[in-house]
Motif scaffolding. Sequence first.
Motif, PDB file in Angstrom:
ATOM      1  N   PRO A   1      38.812  34.653  43.050  1.00  0.00           N
ATOM      2  CA  PRO A   1      38.736  33.316  42.453  1.00  0.00           C
ATOM      3  C   PRO A   1      39.447  33.183  41.107  1.00  0.00           C
ATOM      4  CG  PRO A   1      36.587  33.976  43.297  1.00  0.00           C
ATOM      5  CD  PRO A   1      37.465  35.184  43.340  1.00  0.00           C
ATOM      6  N   TYR A   2      39.674  34.294  40.418  1.00  0.00           N
ATOM      7  CA  TYR A   2      40.314  34.234  39.100  1.00  0.00           C
ATOM      8  C   TYR A   2      41.838  34.135  39.200  1.00  0.00           C
ATOM      9  CZ  TYR A   2      35.760  35.470  37.221  1.00  0.00           C
ATOM     10  OH  TYR A   2      34.421  35.463  36.888  1.00  0.00           O
ATOM     11  N   TYR A   3      42.390  34.379  40.369  1.00  0.00           N
ATOM     12  CA  TYR A   3      43.850  34.337  40.552  1.00  0.00           C
ATOM     13  C   TYR A   3      44.206  33.061  41.323  1.00  0.00           C
ATOM     14  CZ  TYR A   3      43.874  39.014  38.753  1.00  0.00           C
ATOM     15  OH  TYR A   3      43.709  40.110  37.936  1.00  0.00           O
ATOM     16  N   ASP A   4      44.206  31.948  40.589  1.00  0.00           N
ATOM     17  CA  ASP A   4      44.362  30.642  41.206  1.00  0.00           C
ATOM     18  C   ASP A   4      45.316  29.758  40.392  1.00  0.00           C
ATOM     19  OD1 ASP A   4      43.930  28.588  43.018  1.00  0.00           O
ATOM     20  OD2 ASP A   4      42.077  27.918  42.063  1.00  0.00           O
ATOM     21  N   PRO A   5      46.623  29.977  40.375  1.00  0.00           N
ATOM     22  CA  PRO A   5      47.307  31.008  41.174  1.00  0.00           C
ATOM     23  C   PRO A   5      47.506  32.323  40.419  1.00  0.00           C
ATOM     24  CG  PRO A   5      48.931  29.541  40.251  1.00  0.00           C
ATOM     25  CD  PRO A   5      47.587  29.039  39.785  1.00  0.00           C
ATOM     26  N   TYR A   6      47.206  32.345  39.108  1.00  0.00           N
ATOM     27  CA  TYR A   6      47.413  33.590  38.365  1.00  0.00           C
ATOM     28  C   TYR A   6      46.337  33.732  37.295  1.00  0.00           C
ATOM     29  CZ  TYR A   6      49.672  30.418  35.033  1.00  0.00           C
ATOM     30  OH  TYR A   6      49.925  29.378  34.171  1.00  0.00           O
ATOM     31  N   PHE A   7      46.196  34.959  36.806  1.00  0.00           N
ATOM     32  CA  PHE A   7      45.263  35.284  35.733  1.00  0.00           C
ATOM     33  C   PHE A   7      46.085  35.696  34.516  1.00  0.00           C
ATOM     34  CE2 PHE A   7      42.598  38.365  33.421  1.00  0.00           C
ATOM     35  CZ  PHE A   7      41.444  37.615  33.241  1.00  0.00           C
ATOM     36  N   THR A   8      45.657  35.294  33.345  1.00  0.00           N
ATOM     37  CA  THR A   8      46.441  35.558  32.138  1.00  0.00           C
ATOM     38  C   THR A   8      45.811  36.655  31.294  1.00  0.00           C
ATOM     39  OG1 THR A   8      47.190  33.258  32.090  1.00  0.00           O
ATOM     40  CG2 THR A   8      47.450  34.540  30.072  1.00  0.00           C
TER      41      THR A   8
ATOM     42  N   ILE B   1      50.355  37.297  29.245  1.00  0.00           N
ATOM     43  CA  ILE B   1      50.999  37.964  30.380  1.00  0.00           C
ATOM     44  C   ILE B   1      50.417  37.375  31.667  1.00  0.00           C
ATOM     45  CG2 ILE B   1      51.458  40.156  31.540  1.00  0.00           C
ATOM     46  CD1 ILE B   1      52.689  40.054  28.802  1.00  0.00           C
ATOM     47  N   PRO B   2      51.157  36.498  32.356  1.00  0.00           N
ATOM     48  CA  PRO B   2      50.660  35.978  33.640  1.00  0.00           C
ATOM     49  C   PRO B   2      50.682  37.070  34.719  1.00  0.00           C
ATOM     50  CG  PRO B   2      52.436  34.604  32.731  1.00  0.00           C
ATOM     51  CD  PRO B   2      52.445  35.893  31.982  1.00  0.00           C
ATOM     52  N   VAL B   3      49.568  37.211  35.429  1.00  0.00           N
ATOM     53  CA  VAL B   3      49.461  38.195  36.508  1.00  0.00           C
ATOM     54  C   VAL B   3      49.153  37.452  37.801  1.00  0.00           C
ATOM     55  CG1 VAL B   3      48.272  40.250  37.356  1.00  0.00           C
ATOM     56  CG2 VAL B   3      48.620  39.935  34.897  1.00  0.00           C
ATOM     57  N   THR B   4      50.025  37.590  38.786  1.00  0.00           N
ATOM     58  CA  THR B   4      49.900  36.869  40.053  1.00  0.00           C
ATOM     59  C   THR B   4      49.448  37.808  41.163  1.00  0.00           C
ATOM     60  OG1 THR B   4      51.710  35.397  39.379  1.00  0.00           O
ATOM     61  CG2 THR B   4      51.095  35.392  41.709  1.00  0.00           C
ATOM     62  N   LEU B   5      48.437  37.392  41.934  1.00  0.00           N
ATOM     63  CA  LEU B   5      48.003  38.160  43.105  1.00  0.00           C
ATOM     64  C   LEU B   5      48.979  37.887  44.242  1.00  0.00           C
ATOM     65  CD1 LEU B   5      45.809  39.867  44.568  1.00  0.00           C
ATOM     66  CD2 LEU B   5      44.692  37.707  45.140  1.00  0.00           C
ATOM     67  N   THR B   6      49.606  38.933  44.771  1.00  0.00           N
ATOM     68  CA  THR B   6      50.640  38.750  45.791  1.00  0.00           C
ATOM     69  C   THR B   6      50.209  39.167  47.193  1.00  0.00           C
ATOM     70  OG1 THR B   6      51.570  40.937  45.279  1.00  0.00           O
ATOM     71  CG2 THR B   6      52.485  39.035  44.100  1.00  0.00           C
ATOM     72  N   GLY B   7      49.081  39.881  47.323  1.00  0.00           N
ATOM     73  CA  GLY B   7      48.662  40.279  48.666  1.00  0.00           C
ATOM     74  C   GLY B   7      47.334  41.009  48.672  1.00  0.00           C
ATOM     75  N   VAL B   8      46.635  40.931  49.820  1.00  0.00           N
ATOM     76  CA  VAL B   8      45.380  41.650  50.037  1.00  0.00           C
ATOM     77  C   VAL B   8      45.453  42.298  51.414  1.00  0.00           C
ATOM     78  CG1 VAL B   8      42.876  41.506  50.204  1.00  0.00           C
ATOM     79  CG2 VAL B   8      44.100  39.972  48.643  1.00  0.00           C
TER      80      VAL B   8
ATOM     81  N   LEU C   1      44.911  45.453  46.750  1.00  0.00           N
ATOM     82  CA  LEU C   1      45.312  44.168  46.182  1.00  0.00           C
ATOM     83  C   LEU C   1      46.551  44.404  45.333  1.00  0.00           C
ATOM     84  CD1 LEU C   1      42.242  43.883  46.881  1.00  0.00           C
ATOM     85  CD2 LEU C   1      42.096  42.232  45.017  1.00  0.00           C
ATOM     86  N   THR C   2      47.604  43.648  45.587  1.00  0.00           N
ATOM     87  CA  THR C   2      48.849  43.830  44.841  1.00  0.00           C
ATOM     88  C   THR C   2      49.051  42.677  43.867  1.00  0.00           C
ATOM     89  OG1 THR C   2      50.070  42.826  46.690  1.00  0.00           O
ATOM     90  CG2 THR C   2      49.982  45.234  46.589  1.00  0.00           C
TER      91      THR C   2
END
Length: 214
Positions: free
Chosen positions: A136-143, A158-165, A185-186
């Motif tokens: 839920p915190y990667y919507d679309p990214y976590f900072t 630093i934006p961090v984007t979830l790219t796959g599970v 999780l990538t």
Amino acid sequence: MFPYYDSKIFERVNIAMLDSFDRLQINRYSADGNIKKVIHVPVIFHTSKTFSEYVLNTQNEKESKFTCPIVGLRIGNISRNEERTTTSGQIREIHDPILNKIVVDNRPSPWKLQYTLSIYTELITDLFQIIENILPYYDPYFTLRIKEFEFSNIEKDIPVTLTGVNFGLNDDIERERHTSYTADLTFDAAVDLYKPIYISQIIKTVKTNINLDR
């Protein structure tokens, strides 16, 4: 030869990534549905290709502090961030309010740093709880927020984007003894790498001689 400059960006981003997953927890429930135990899920930094094998090969050692469930963070590939690339000759001037000095540098070089967070559990309910704590915190990214320069208190997002599970079941060992559930999780972290910087004093006063004689 290029001038040497160690910005320690990888080190600071690694620490920030680990810290972002340091508060994961799962609940154990009684038969009536009430919480009977709260378990903190440890996170470690590792370099093994397969995290589940790393845990299994080390958890029986006396000096090992690994428990289950556990998550492991691994740094992966790095690629140029074309979306954030600008003119390389651009000069920045940043005022550091703590040092009360001006930091001057060339435009940082934008890159994408890949991470894999591997989850290892012996119960599938634990796996689902951990994932539901993260997604839920990667919507679309976590900072993340780090110090842009090691010597300064100037902070950078630093934006961090979830790219796959990716889910998995460890079938490579005796399942009756070591049934385990895993997920990878990538993430892509948008980082900047720096050329040598320069620090200059702020000019507050100017002294000059004015000759009023004509």
